[in-house]
Design a protein around this motif. Sequence first.
Motif, short mmCIF file in Angstrom:
data_model
loop_
_atom_site.label_atom_id
_atom_site.label_comp_id
_atom_site.label_asym_id
_atom_site.label_seq_id
_atom_site.Cartn_x
_atom_site.Cartn_y
_atom_site.Cartn_z
N UNK A 75 0.85 -1.18 0.00
CA UNK A 75 0.00 0.00 0.00
C UNK A 75 0.88 1.23 0.00
N UNK A 76 0.55 2.17 -0.87
CA UNK A 76 1.33 3.38 -1.01
C UNK A 76 0.42 4.59 -0.79
N UNK A 77 0.93 5.61 -0.10
CA UNK A 77 0.19 6.85 0.10
C UNK A 77 0.64 7.89 -0.89
N UNK A 78 -0.29 8.73 -1.32
CA UNK A 78 0.09 9.88 -2.14
C UNK A 78 -0.21 11.13 -1.33
N UNK A 79 0.56 12.16 -1.59
CA UNK A 79 0.38 13.43 -0.88
C UNK A 79 0.92 14.54 -1.76
N UNK A 80 0.63 15.76 -1.36
CA UNK A 80 1.12 16.92 -2.09
C UNK A 80 2.35 17.45 -1.36
N UNK A 81 3.45 17.57 -2.10
CA UNK A 81 4.71 18.04 -1.52
C UNK A 81 4.71 19.54 -1.27
N UNK A 82 5.79 20.03 -0.71
CA UNK A 82 5.93 21.45 -0.35
C UNK A 82 5.76 22.40 -1.54
N UNK A 83 6.18 21.96 -2.69
CA UNK A 83 6.10 22.80 -3.89
C UNK A 83 4.83 22.53 -4.70
N UNK A 84 3.88 21.81 -4.11
CA UNK A 84 2.62 21.54 -4.76
C UNK A 84 2.61 20.33 -5.67
N UNK A 85 3.72 19.60 -5.73
CA UNK A 85 3.82 18.43 -6.60
C UNK A 85 3.26 17.19 -5.90
N UNK A 86 2.72 16.28 -6.69
CA UNK A 86 2.23 15.02 -6.13
C UNK A 86 3.40 14.10 -5.86
N UNK A 87 3.38 13.45 -4.71
CA UNK A 87 4.45 12.53 -4.31
C UNK A 87 3.81 11.25 -3.77
#
Length: 181
Positions: A75-87
């Motif tokens: 299972x992997x989580x996605x989130x928005x990084x500091x610069x607005x990029x998806x990680x």
Amino acid sequence: MKRILFFATPVDIVPVLKRFEANAPLKFVEMGNLATPNRAIYLNSSEIPNPGIATHETGSLSQGYMVSHRDTKNNMDSFVGRKGEKRWSLDNSDNEETVILIMAGLGRTGTLLPGNMATLHETPVAQQLMKWFQSALKQEGFTKVRDWWLGREALAMLKAGKRLTTTAEQSPPEFDLTLPK
């Protein structure tokens, strides 16, 4: 959290990994927060690049691998990084039947950095993986010094006065592993 702490050179760790994975078909998946959900997946430890060579000056920040049975879905989580990029992040907390392996090893200064295997989970599968790894260490001749398992070359380095630091290459000598008096 259960954790197995160790020091291993490339010569020390390769046979441990081979013995560890002889118990069942395993996979080793690169961990970290990345800009893509795609990860390197190694179905044999012999495919892992440079085992026992640290990838960072701090042992705990060297490349880590999530280890599980091959048929385990990660299972992997996605989130928005500091610069607005998806990680995307692959983490042990979201994967109950896995362990984390950080081999670390020889740093660029010749210092030996610590590795560890750990899990947050008490599931039978995670605990079995921990037991298999500890058994492989023992069967490959690792010696316990304080809280650390040392491979034969790692122990020889310690006896020869080489640095085995419990933290990072740049840490002061008081963080080095020493032989008991």
